[in-house]
Write a protein that holds these residues in place. Structure first.
Motif, PDB file in Angstrom:
ATOM      1  N   ASP A   1     -12.223  25.984  72.858  1.00  0.00           N
ATOM      2  CA  ASP A   1     -12.328  24.741  72.095  1.00  0.00           C
ATOM      3  C   ASP A   1     -11.365  24.757  70.910  1.00  0.00           C
ATOM      4  O   ASP A   1     -10.989  25.826  70.431  1.00  0.00           O
ATOM      5  N   ASP A   2     -10.982  23.578  70.454  1.00  0.00           N
ATOM      6  CA  ASP A   2     -10.143  23.435  69.251  1.00  0.00           C
ATOM      7  C   ASP A   2      -8.890  24.298  69.359  1.00  0.00           C
ATOM      8  O   ASP A   2      -8.432  24.880  68.358  1.00  0.00           O
TER       9      ASP A   2
ATOM     10  N   ASP B   1      -6.890  20.832  70.397  1.00  0.00           N
ATOM     11  CA  ASP B   1      -7.604  20.260  69.266  1.00  0.00           C
ATOM     12  C   ASP B   1      -7.092  18.864  68.920  1.00  0.00           C
ATOM     13  O   ASP B   1      -5.910  18.566  69.045  1.00  0.00           O
TER      14      ASP B   1
ATOM     15  N   GLU C   1      -8.429  16.644  73.372  1.00  0.00           N
ATOM     16  CA  GLU C   1      -9.572  16.115  72.621  1.00  0.00           C
ATOM     17  C   GLU C   1      -9.103  15.030  71.667  1.00  0.00           C
ATOM     18  O   GLU C   1      -7.961  15.041  71.211  1.00  0.00           O
TER      19      GLU C   1
HETATM   20 MG    MG Z   1     -13.060  20.616  69.753  1.00  0.00          MG
END
Ligand code: MG
Ligand code: C2E
Ligand code: MG
Ligand code: MG
Length: 276
Positions: free
Chosen positions: A180-181, A203, A234
C-alpha cells in the motif's frame, strides 16, 4: 540523566500535556466501548480493471460511527489504536467482517471479487498471523484467493527471518499481499524482487500531482510488470488521470473518479450477477 528526564516530563505534564492526556484516556475508553458496542463499520471502495472496466475488488476501509460525533475517519483513531494495542482486536474484527461480507456477496450470486484488508504493523508482526488469517477464512468460508492483505513498505522491507516467513506463509495459504501507499516509504529493490508480493498500490500523491510525477508513475508501472506483479493506482479523481494510466498500461484503478468508499448495501447495484 533519569532524574533530568523525569523533571522534564513532569514540567511538560504540568504545563500542557494534562489535557491531551485526559483526551487520550477518554479516547481509549471510547475505542474499547466502540468495539464492544458494535460502533465500527466497514465501507468498501471498488477497484476496477482499467481495460475491461469491471470491478475486480473492493478495499475495506474502517469507519467509526460514534453515537455523538458521527463518522470518524481512521486517520484520527488508528494511530491511537496502534499505540494502545487495541488495533489487534479491531484489526481482527475488520478481517473477519470483510471476509464474511465478501462471502455473503458470493452467496448472493455476485461475480466473485477480491476484498482488500489493511494490516497495521502490530498485526503484521504477530507470530501467529498466518494461523489467524487461516482461521478467519475457515470460519467465514471465504476462499483464500478472494482475500488480499495490504501492508506498507516499512513493514515488509527488511531482512528479518520472521517477515519472510510470514509472507511465505500467507502465499502458501493462498491469499494475496499488496504493498500500500507504494513510493512514500523506503523500498529496497532487493527485497521487492525476492518477496512474494502480488501487487503494488501507487500512492495517491503521485497520481494527484501526476504531471510532476509522471516519470515516477511510469517507472512503478513498468517495474511492477517486470517483477510479475500487478499494479493499481490509488486516488484517481479525474478522467485525465485515468487516460494517462490506461496509456501506461496500469492494470487497475481505485478512486473518487469512479466511486468513494460506500456502505456494503450501496455496492450491490454496481456488482454484476453471475449469469447461469
Ligand atoms: Mg493507500
Ligand atoms: P489507504 O489504505 O491508503 O486507503 C485509501 C484512502 O484514500 C482511504 O482513506 C480512501 O477513502 C482514500 N481515497 C480513495 N480514493 C480517493 C480519491 O480519489 N481521492 C482522495 N483524496 N482520497 C481517496 P480513509 O478511508 O480515510 O483511510 C485512511 C487510511 O486509514 C487508509 O489508507 C489506511 O492506511 C488506514 N485504514 C483504513 N481502514 C483501516 C483498517 O481497517 N485497518 C488499518 N490498520 N488501517 C486502516
Ligand atoms: Mg489500503
Ligand atoms: Mg495506508
Amino acid at each position: 540523566v533519569i532524574k533530568e528526564h523525569y523533571r522534564n516530563d513532569y514540567k511538560m505534564f504540568e504545563s500542557s500535556i494534562s489535557k491531551d492526556f485526559k483526551t487520550i484516556l477518554t479516547m481509549e475508553t471510547e475505542l474499547r466501548k466502540a468495539l464492544k458496542e458494535g460502533q465500527f463499520e466497514l465501507h468498501y471502495q471498488p477497484q476496477k480493471n482499467i481495460v475491461t472496466g469491471s470491478i475486480v475488488g473492493v478495499e475495506a476501509l474502517l469507519r467509526w460511527n460514534h453515537p455523538k460525533e458521527g463518522f470518524i475517519s481512521p486517520g484520527t483513531f488508528i494511530p491511537l489504536a496502534e499505540k494502545t494495542g487495541l488495533i489487534l482486536e479491531i484489526g481482527e474484527w475488520v478481517m473477519y467482517e470483510a471476509c464474511r461480507q465478501n462471502k455473503q456477496w458470493q452467496d448472493e450470486g455476485y461475480n466473485p471479487i477480491i476484498v482488500g484488508v489493511n494490516l497495521s504493523a502490530k498485526q503484521f508482526h504477530q507470530n501467529d498471523l498466518v494461523d489467524r488469517v487461516a482461521s478467519i477464512l475457515e470460519k467465514t468460508g471465504l476462499d483464500p484467493s478472494y482475500l488480499e492483505l495490504e501492508i506498507t513498505e516499512s513493514m515488509a522491507m527488511s531482512n528479518e527471518e520472521d517477515i519472510i516467513q510470514t509472507l511465505e506463509g500467507l502465499r502458501d495459504l493462498g491469499v494475496y499481499v499488496s504493498i500500500d501507499d507504494f513510493g512514500t516509504g523506503y523500498s529496497s529493490l532487493k527485497y521487492l524482487s525476492r518477496f512474494p508480493v502480488n501487487k503494488l498500490k501507487i500512492d495517491k500523491v503521485f497520481i494527484q500531482n501526476r504531471k510532476q510525477n509522471e516519470a515516477i508513475v511510469k517507472s512503478i508501472i513498468h517495474m511492477s510488470h517486470s517483477l510479475d506483479m500487478k499494479v493499481i493506482a490509488e486516488g484517481v479523481e479525474t478522467e485525465e488521470q485515468l487516460t494517462f494510466l490506461k496509456n501506461e498500461s496500469c492494470d487497475e484503478m481505485q478512486g473518487f473518479f469512479y466511486s468513494k468508499p460506500l456502505p456494503p448495501a450501496h455496492l450491490n447495484t454496481m456488482f454484476q450477477k453471475l449469469t447461469v
